[in-house]
Design a protein around this motif. Structure first.
Motif, short mmCIF file in Angstrom:
data_model
loop_
_atom_site.label_atom_id
_atom_site.label_comp_id
_atom_site.label_asym_id
_atom_site.label_seq_id
_atom_site.Cartn_x
_atom_site.Cartn_y
_atom_site.Cartn_z
N PHE A 329 0.84 -1.19 0.00
CA PHE A 329 0.00 0.00 0.00
C PHE A 329 0.88 1.25 0.00
CE2 PHE A 329 -2.99 -3.04 2.01
CZ PHE A 329 -4.05 -2.89 1.14
N ILE A 330 0.42 2.28 -0.70
CA ILE A 330 1.14 3.56 -0.73
C ILE A 330 0.66 4.39 0.45
CG2 ILE A 330 1.61 5.65 -2.04
CD1 ILE A 330 1.00 4.08 -4.59
N GLU A 331 1.58 4.77 1.29
CA GLU A 331 1.23 5.54 2.49
C GLU A 331 1.01 7.01 2.13
OE1 GLU A 331 4.66 4.38 4.89
OE2 GLU A 331 3.33 3.10 6.07
N THR A 332 -0.07 7.58 2.68
CA THR A 332 -0.43 8.96 2.37
C THR A 332 -0.79 9.71 3.65
OG1 THR A 332 -2.76 8.36 2.04
CG2 THR A 332 -1.32 8.35 0.09
N ASP A 333 -0.84 11.04 3.53
CA ASP A 333 -1.26 11.86 4.68
C ASP A 333 -2.72 12.26 4.50
OD1 ASP A 333 -1.32 13.91 2.78
OD2 ASP A 333 0.48 14.92 3.54
N SER A 334 -3.20 13.19 5.31
CA SER A 334 -4.60 13.59 5.27
C SER A 334 -4.97 14.38 4.02
CB SER A 334 -4.95 14.43 6.51
OG SER A 334 -4.18 15.62 6.55
N HIS A 335 -3.96 14.72 3.21
CA HIS A 335 -4.21 15.41 1.94
C HIS A 335 -4.04 14.47 0.75
CE1 HIS A 335 -4.33 19.15 4.18
NE2 HIS A 335 -3.14 18.88 4.68
N ALA A 336 -3.88 13.18 1.01
CA ALA A 336 -3.66 12.14 -0.01
C ALA A 336 -2.28 12.21 -0.62
CB ALA A 336 -4.73 12.20 -1.12
N ASP A 378 -11.35 13.17 5.86
CA ASP A 378 -11.91 12.94 7.20
C ASP A 378 -12.63 11.61 7.19
OD1 ASP A 378 -13.00 13.00 9.69
OD2 ASP A 378 -14.35 14.68 9.33
N HIS A 379 -12.08 10.63 7.91
CA HIS A 379 -12.68 9.30 7.95
C HIS A 379 -13.67 9.14 9.10
CE1 HIS A 379 -9.02 7.50 5.61
NE2 HIS A 379 -9.92 8.00 4.81
N GLN A 380 -13.94 10.21 9.84
CA GLN A 380 -14.79 10.11 11.02
C GLN A 380 -16.18 9.56 10.69
OE1 GLN A 380 -15.70 13.84 12.90
NE2 GLN A 380 -16.47 12.90 14.77
N ALA A 381 -16.73 10.00 9.58
CA ALA A 381 -18.08 9.56 9.21
C ALA A 381 -18.06 8.77 7.91
CB ALA A 381 -19.00 10.77 9.09
N MET A 382 -17.05 7.90 7.76
CA MET A 382 -16.93 7.08 6.56
C MET A 382 -17.77 5.81 6.74
SD MET A 382 -15.49 7.03 3.56
CE MET A 382 -14.12 8.20 3.77
N PRO A 383 -18.84 5.66 5.98
CA PRO A 383 -19.68 4.46 6.14
C PRO A 383 -19.03 3.24 5.51
CG PRO A 383 -20.52 5.80 4.35
CD PRO A 383 -19.38 6.57 4.96
N ALA A 384 -19.40 2.07 6.02
CA ALA A 384 -19.00 0.80 5.41
C ALA A 384 -20.25 -0.05 5.27
CB ALA A 384 -17.96 0.08 6.28
N VAL A 385 -20.44 -0.64 4.11
CA VAL A 385 -21.65 -1.41 3.82
C VAL A 385 -21.27 -2.73 3.18
CG1 VAL A 385 -23.81 -1.48 2.52
CG2 VAL A 385 -23.03 0.68 3.50
N ILE A 386 -21.93 -3.80 3.59
CA ILE A 386 -21.80 -5.06 2.88
C ILE A 386 -23.21 -5.53 2.51
CG2 ILE A 386 -19.59 -5.74 3.82
CD1 ILE A 386 -20.95 -7.47 5.82
N PHE A 387 -23.34 -6.01 1.28
CA PHE A 387 -24.66 -6.33 0.74
C PHE A 387 -24.97 -7.82 0.88
CE2 PHE A 387 -23.50 -2.28 -0.92
CZ PHE A 387 -24.68 -1.58 -1.06
N THR A 388 -24.78 -8.29 2.10
CA THR A 388 -25.17 -9.65 2.43
C THR A 388 -26.69 -9.68 2.62
OG1 THR A 388 -24.61 -9.03 4.71
CG2 THR A 388 -23.00 -10.35 3.50
N ASP A 389 -27.20 -10.83 3.02
CA ASP A 389 -28.63 -10.95 3.32
C ASP A 389 -28.77 -11.37 4.78
OD1 ASP A 389 -31.34 -11.32 3.37
OD2 ASP A 389 -31.37 -13.01 1.98
N PRO A 390 -29.22 -10.45 5.66
CA PRO A 390 -29.53 -9.05 5.41
C PRO A 390 -28.27 -8.19 5.31
CG PRO A 390 -29.84 -9.56 7.73
CD PRO A 390 -29.51 -10.87 7.06
#
Length: 504
Positions: A329-336, A378-390
């Motif tokens: 992985f390429i390491e980055t700061d908060s400005h990418a 800002d990753h504070q409100a970064m959602p994560a979703v998986i489309f399993t059932d449910p």
């Protein structure tokens, strides 16, 4: 751009046209930068062509067939015929519409599109190799570069994706007929999504997972409804096992799975010849344990879904002085930004979480920083979703993480079995859980498992982003009857005055 042995220049070179790369390109074009976007295969990247979009199309289609087939409680009796080839063609039409739209949007925003493979020559120069006989290559000088090369499926020893019975997730989304039996190696989100798709199509599915449960990284209360539904679909699980080899005993294949403690000692090794059938041979789709927990599973094909790795080894990053971690992985700061000030990295290649929307957000930030705008990730409100059932969706901090961060968390839950709208859909498994700071009521995180979790999580992400409190969410009048009322009720439960569930 002129193709040939020439040198041209650009303000911003973007390598990779997935969600991170094309978003960065479009935003940079909007900010009046001269942008060149290099893509070696298909606009939209893995997400649009071979991942997020096609998998969700097949999930929707198979859910529709499955629900129709099991709607007797609603007075509906049906047995729909599924044409997988037709379903895949529909999926491909959706993909083509979206990828064509990406190309048009890039052109409309002044982005120069260049087909080929980019490698760095030095920190301000890249070489673009064009596919096809006589196409050659060209040199491109840049002021800034954005690396957005994404990720690829991880392979495991003795399970080459070049062998026709062994599928990666891309291949599993393009089968022309429904396999009678399927072994899925890996119970992460990709493995679980596709296991459910094929189980609903009537495939006999067996999942092998080296850990002791499905969906690593998710809390047990979120995983429980998914595992229960998978059991109802007839999916078999073998935990704490690794797939060590496969061979062809005749019809179909046989996958050998070793217990985790013994996997290293056995080491896979050479697969037996087709004529060397060990004892315990079984019928297609069945499993037999031999040699103390060693399993042999007969199937028509096998899907390997053990994770993804960054595509960073094709770029000659060393030539530009860009550093990676020990996983690539390429390491980055908060400005990418990478360790090279004018070279940025966004999306999967820049590390976890490997999410398309996270990559898009990073792409916008990188373009704006290059243009001199005040922007940061800002990753504070970064959602994560998986489309399993449910479905499962999370955002912000879970209760345990909030406590570790020094908050005194309070939680509220609302079960979908108490939701009138959920009951009218026939999908009432799961719940909404909200986490807040007891001192001031600020919403810190949320998790949802149940119907439309992927849509419902956005409201709670916005609450975190805006600094909303439990009172704010609870006092927002939600339409009735809707699933979103469950969010309001969870906030009310945390405050101790939920109406439609017992308060703690």
């Amino acid at each position: 751009m002129v193709v040939g042995d020439v040198t041209t220049g650009t303000d911003v070179l973007v390598i990779g046209a997935g969600p991170a790369g094309y978003t960065a390109s479009i935003r940079a074009g909007q900010l009046d930068l001269d942008v060149t976007l290099v893509e070696k295969s298909a606009y939209g990247g893995t997400c649009l062509n071979h991942g997020c979009i096609p998998s969700k199309a097949l999930i929707t289609a198979t859910d529709l067939a499955h629900e129709a087939r099991h709607a007797e409680a609603m007075g509906i009796h049906a047995d729909p015929a599924v044409d997988l080839s037709g379903m895949v063609n529909w999926k491909d039409d959706v993909v083509d519409q979206l990828t064509g739209g990406v190309e048009k949007l890039c052109k409309a925003n002044g982005v120069n599109l260049l087909e080929g493979t980019a490698t760095f020559v030095d920190e301000h120069t890249a070489r673009i190799s064009h596919d096809g006989e006589g196409q050659g290559s060209e040199t491109l000088e840049f002021e800034h570069a954005i690396v957005a090369t994404g990720s690829r499926p991880i392979s495991i020893p003795d399970f080459s994706f070049e062998a026709p019975p062994v599928l990666d997730s891309r291949q599993a989304l393009s089968l022309e007929s429904v396999p009678e039996s399927l072994v899925v190696v890996g119970a992460g989100y990709i493995g679980m999504e596709l296991a459910s798709v094929y189980a609903k199509l009537g495939t006999d599915v067996t999942v092998i997972e080296m850990l002791d449960s499905i969906l690593p990284g998710y809390d047990d209360d979120l995983k429980r409804p998914v595992k229960q539904r998978a059991n109802e679909l007839g999916i078999d699980f073998h935990f704490e096992h690794t797939a060590s080899e496969w061979y062809e005993p005749g019809d179909g294949i046989r996958v050998v799975a070793e217990p985790v403690d013994g996997a290293a000692a056995n080491g896979g090794g050479e697969a037996p010849r087709a004529s060397e059938e060990p004892s315990g041979a079984t019928a297609s789709g069945s499993t037999e344990a031999i040699e103390d927990e060693r399993l042999e599973i007969d199937a028509e094909t096998v899907l390997v879904a053990v994770g993804r790795e960054p595509v960073s080894d094709t770029l000659d990053l060393e030539a530009a002085g860009v550093e990676t971690d020990d996983r690539g992985f390429i390491e980055t700061d908060s400005h990418a930004r990478t360790n090279v000030n004018h070279i940025f990295a966004v999306g999967d290649v820049a590390g976890e979480p490997m999410l398309a929307h996270k990559g898009s957000a990073e792409g916008q930030v990188a373009a704006e920083v290059i243009a001199g705008e005040p922007a940061a990730i800002d990753h504070q409100a970064m959602p994560a979703v998986i489309f399993t059932d449910p479905e499962i969706a999370t955002v912000g901090m879970p209760e345990s993480e909030a406590a570790e961060a020094g908050f005194d968390p309070v939680t509220g839950e609302f079960p979908f079995r108490a939701s009138g709208r959920a009951l009218t859909t026939g999908e009432s498994d799961g719940f909404v859980k909200i986490v807040a700071d007891s001192a001031d009521g600020f919403v810190l995180g949320a998790s949802i498992v149940g119907p439309e979790a992927s849509e419902l999580i956005a409201e709670l992400g916005l609450a975190i982003e805006l600094g909303a409190t439990l009172e704010d969410v609870a006092a927002t009048v939600h339409a009735h009857p809707t699933l979103s009322e469950s969010v309001m009720e969870a906030a009310e439960n945390a405050l101790g005055h939920a109406i439609h569930t017992l308060n703690r």
